[in-house]
Design an enzyme around this catalytic site. Sequence first.
Site, short mmCIF file in Angstrom:
data_model
loop_
_atom_site.label_atom_id
_atom_site.label_comp_id
_atom_site.label_asym_id
_atom_site.label_seq_id
_atom_site.Cartn_x
_atom_site.Cartn_y
_atom_site.Cartn_z
N GLU A 107 -12.78 -2.83 11.97
CA GLU A 107 -12.72 -1.98 10.77
C GLU A 107 -13.85 -2.29 9.81
OE1 GLU A 107 -9.02 -2.35 8.68
OE2 GLU A 107 -9.67 -1.09 7.00
N ASP B 72 -8.70 -8.99 3.37
CA ASP B 72 -8.42 -8.01 4.43
C ASP B 72 -9.47 -7.99 5.53
OD1 ASP B 72 -7.22 -6.07 5.89
OD2 ASP B 72 -7.68 -4.42 4.53
N GLU C 72 0.82 -1.21 0.00
CA GLU C 72 0.00 0.00 0.00
C GLU C 72 0.86 1.26 0.00
OE1 GLU C 72 -4.16 -1.49 1.93
OE2 GLU C 72 -2.71 -0.78 3.38
#
Lengths: 714, 714
Positions: free
Chosen positions: B406, B378, B305
């Site tokens: 998340e 993820d 990332e």
Amino acid sequence: MRIKSIILSLFILFLVNSASFAQATDGSQLWFTNQQLSPKVKTAIPTTVCIQEESATFKIIKEELAKSFPALGVGDVSFTKKSTKNIVLIGTADSKAIASMVSEDEFAKLGDDGFLIRRKQGDGTILIAANTEFGALYGVYEFLRLLKTSATDLVEIDRVEIPSYQRRILNHWDNLDGTVERGYAGYSIWKWDELPGTISPRYEAYARANASIGINGTVLNNVNANPDILTKDYLEKVKVLAGIFRPYGIRVYLSVNFSSPKELGGLENSDPLNDQVKSWWNDKADEIYAMIPDFGGFLVKANSEGLPGPQDYGRTHADGANMLADALAPHGGIVMWRAFVYNPDGDDRAKQAYKEFVPLDGQFRKNVIIQLKNGPIDFQPREPFSPMFGAMKHTTLMPEFQITQEYLGFSDHLVFLSTLFEECLDTDTYAEGPNTTIARITDGEVYNDSITAIAGVANIGEDTNWCGHHFAQSNWYAFGRLAWNNKLSSAEIANEWLEQTFTQDADFVAQMKRVMLQSREAVVNYMTPIGLHHLMGWSHHYGPEPWCEVPGARPDWLPTYYHKADSMGIGFDRSTTGSEAVLQYAEPLRSIYDNVSTCPEMYLLWFHHLSWDYVLHNGNTLWDELCYKYSSGVDRVKVFQKIWDRMEGKVDAQRFKEVQAKLAIQATEAIWWRDACLLYFQTFSGKPIPEELDRPVHVLEKLKMLKFDMTHHN
Amino acid sequence: MRIKSIILSLFILFLVNSASFAQATDGSQLWFTNQQLSPKVKTAIPTTVCIQEESATFKIIKEELAKSFPALGVGDVSFTKKSTKNIVLIGTADSKAIASMVSEDEFAKLGDDGFLIRRKQGDGTILIAANTEFGALYGVYEFLRLLKTSATDLVEIDRVEIPSYQRRILNHWDNLDGTVERGYAGYSIWKWDELPGTISPRYEAYARANASIGINGTVLNNVNANPDILTKDYLEKVKVLAGIFRPYGIRVYLSVNFSSPKELGGLENSDPLNDQVKSWWNDKADEIYAMIPDFGGFLVKANSEGLPGPQDYGRTHADGANMLADALAPHGGIVMWRAFVYNPDGDDRAKQAYKEFVPLDGQFRKNVIIQLKNGPIDFQPREPFSPMFGAMKHTTLMPEFQITQEYLGFSDHLVFLSTLFEECLDTDTYAEGPNTTIARITDGEVYNDSITAIAGVANIGEDTNWCGHHFAQSNWYAFGRLAWNNKLSSAEIANEWLEQTFTQDADFVAQMKRVMLQSREAVVNYMTPIGLHHLMGWSHHYGPEPWCEVPGARPDWLPTYYHKADSMGIGFDRSTTGSEAVLQYAEPLRSIYDNVSTCPEMYLLWFHHLSWDYVLHNGNTLWDELCYKYSSGVDRVKVFQKIWDRMEGKVDAQRFKEVQAKLAIQATEAIWWRDACLLYFQTFSGKPIPEELDRPVHVLEKLKMLKFDMTHHN
């Protein structure tokens, strides 16, 4: 057969817009009820049908077309291609016109029963070609189905169909006294008393219905066979039926009692190694084939549930089957030998058939086929597959499904069994690595069997609607369609059945297809969820009796043998810590089933005894999950009722009301099952039913007092 | 350490009947809130505690006992066995009394952190013995847990506990500016501006909470690491925290930026093969260990990332990790190198980490451990496991779980993640045949790794209740407990957490355990059922945005990349007809996942693109099943609300109201998720929502217009 041409001038356009004429409202017309053409076929509507040959079967073809299009005159006219567009041309290679349009290679691929349907893009000629008249008949039924259903666009059609199984057989558990074992649609359609003199019109209607879905064999009598079926008198009756069925491509088979030589022939015994016994069977085979040259063969239940068999003489199943096979072989007949054997003194019942039969692998004659129920116990709402599939690599195997709903609510519950059949056929046994499905094992793809077959235990009786429940007809239909093509989906089958049986109304079809496809899971949930099995009432198998105790009964006929509920938990430990039944499966299934965390939850209590507090993948404890599953089964039936109520006006009033009444029974009995099982298991778990679920409406002690006299439930 | 004896005279009988004193109502006391003793312990109630040694850790042990039993006077008294019955004896082999009661063999088995708890049947002495003071500390926390929970009867106790993983680590994604990436419980608990001078009392409370559940490591800063963390100034701050944590057995680790030599040291580059770079890291390691001798090591997110890494210089992950490992090795430190790598231009994202890392298998130093997220994408509500588990047989692997929610409703949704962690750990990879579970691969059982570790991304912030949601504390707790013992069940964990955190009221515990265990499946169902994933909003990941389009965005950050809905169907084809991601799994999983009829339905749309009309095993079409699943997720949350409402009076008013308010948010957002996903997917399927289900209450176009500014949601 003499080559001839028949042209049916079809003013089908006229019919498309007319009301369907055969809209019977009693279910007697089965899937021929709705003759409305699909709007999709419009652009390919044929104007002329040319039937290229003549025979009893081609006569049926002609009549079928006339039935579907009664407004047409039917004449025998020489075929001339120029006469018109959108001709339908039907025949075999014997016809020059056909032979000129289909290559030899294409014919070679079709085999005995296959056919092709092809529309030429130029003049729109539709060709239905086959090697045999039966192939042509199947092709015509397919053509008519395509005209009346919405799935396929005829404009582009170019399709070859070859059946998955050579022998697609119904098993009737019909007794000679007119009763039907596990029959819930009235008495037998075979009127043995009246035969051979009186011929019921049902016989031909039966043949037609079967042929239209590809069924090409019928075992007329119960596997618990009365020896009398092989007497001269009965064979005369059988001969008449065989004659009616013959032009429809349907062969007759008989269930035989292994003791027939003794019982009927007066021999000292029926020992398969006794030469007199062999002679008796040889003579009997000669006698049968002299009367019925296309006789299919024998179905045998031997040394099973008290019936006689070769083990009575210290012989094996192979000895018994081979002796019969030798008698039939000269005539091309086969022996279907059932593997449904188990012994109350033996090991875990689920293991026994495998233990008895797998050691005999390779010892059976080529014209013996072992007939195996889909699961290792007995036609429960859900079972894992019988581990014999894939384990007998040198023996031909055929699946036996139960179309009649012995364990699934009789003819009172709407249960579309196609999903059960499909689940079994699609199951991967891993016997030869991935993709060794039961479909591929039994249809000859994996082991290249020279004979392939499939059987379904019929749900047919003399009820006007044939099957007791209008929707039970769909199970007969689905069996036939899957026997023809074991890759068809239940959704496709439901769709075409609904359209032909009721209406092509899109909302009706969509909603009722949903009901049908969900219905088997509903019954699993309100009867035996999460791998539970065999919780039903003693003997008649009606309703829930998980508590059932019968003094002196075989333990393996009692529910407690199977659910093993106690204060610690519930389920049958068939893992390696228990009966080790998992070891009969190939890897990786053996390990997958053995491990409680990888075992599919639908089989969990089949393979494992688990604590009430065991937590499933979805976070529910086992007890809570049982409650949810039972409740969801009930809730789903209530939804079925609501959906059906909304269908009023879309179907005729008679069938609407009859199905509505059956759904009310089903809802009542689903609640009965839920309450009986949850209240009974709660006496062990001691746990509350989750508060968001409906409370039981029954009292356990009262449910336990219910008794039913249903020795011959018909 | 000097041997000494301390006797705490414990009048515990008095306490059993007194109200629990520490009944804080704000959640600040975590699982220390309810100090009530379990009725079960009565017969084994100790009267005296002898602590055999003295050190900072033994001081904590003493204080813990004093906290639990504040009515006692605490004095230093020589141990005499005759003085009383039901003595609790705590210590290591350094103590003669302990050494006389535990054999050398027993000590050898315990390792560094293990302990034994044993009650002698004669005089009722309870022994808590370990090789180290930390083992003794864990033993005392276990003892206190047993006193306050109902699961175990202390009378019969004879138990050895050895942790599943050597290193049980929290990862804080806390930034140096005080924000927390994916943190939903306020700002960071680390007050970098105040350190090293000002010491928040939270630091020790944090250490205590972790030690009580066995966590022995913490990575203080975000994996998206600011190089500044390695400056002298910051290391001084880190040193202070390490000093506070040390007696609790907790080591400090740091996330490092791979470009630190360039950014911080002013070097030309950070190429791992550059000798200057190596020297810089060696010097840095020396500097750190001079300040913090028990420093744990580095956590590295590199070439992921947009972060720098060895590939910037044409080097491999192994080159980079090994260079750091060599710097740490002389000091006993380890490198945790994250495998969370993917490239927008590459293959199916789910395949990329495997493709980058598996070829490097065997090239990593012994003190490198590859840190793997549980799934290949993820931290979604449900993913199949990362196929790297089991594929890297010569490399040490550690699982990374996300404790912070998340993708699971932030701190607004009650989701007990223990079932997610457990599902992953229990998953059989078949890498070495059956029973090669992820638990056994990562805890050293399968490959005999010399280092074993597990990480969880913390959900901790400065909120009074630490985690934003009172029930989110249970996820921190569950991670610690599973890191200690990866065979514990979520049900056991929920039980002991509820009893310590709220009350031992049996109804409360039974009901709320049910809610907790069901909660993860509920969120899967209302967010991403049947294998769907990554449908959430852009960047902040809050709420549903399956339609999300961002001009110029990486396609692999958009939901459409994952769900691939179109008029034909939905799902990501990762089978052999698609991206072939299934080939990264060992047989039989490869075949099982590849085949749509054997693929577990919870992963169906992860591995397959299926028609809306595809029929599942339960008879539902895919579209209907989607509707049912979304609806059942919503319905379940509504049930959670009802159950919680019934708990009023069983818990303090403050937590009751706060949880009640959160559940209302969760119900609202569950409906939002259901409506958004069903209405959006319906634009492709064109099918109706089954009539028995609730209708959407939102309008799709309005949902699409919602925008949230949550760059730093804290």
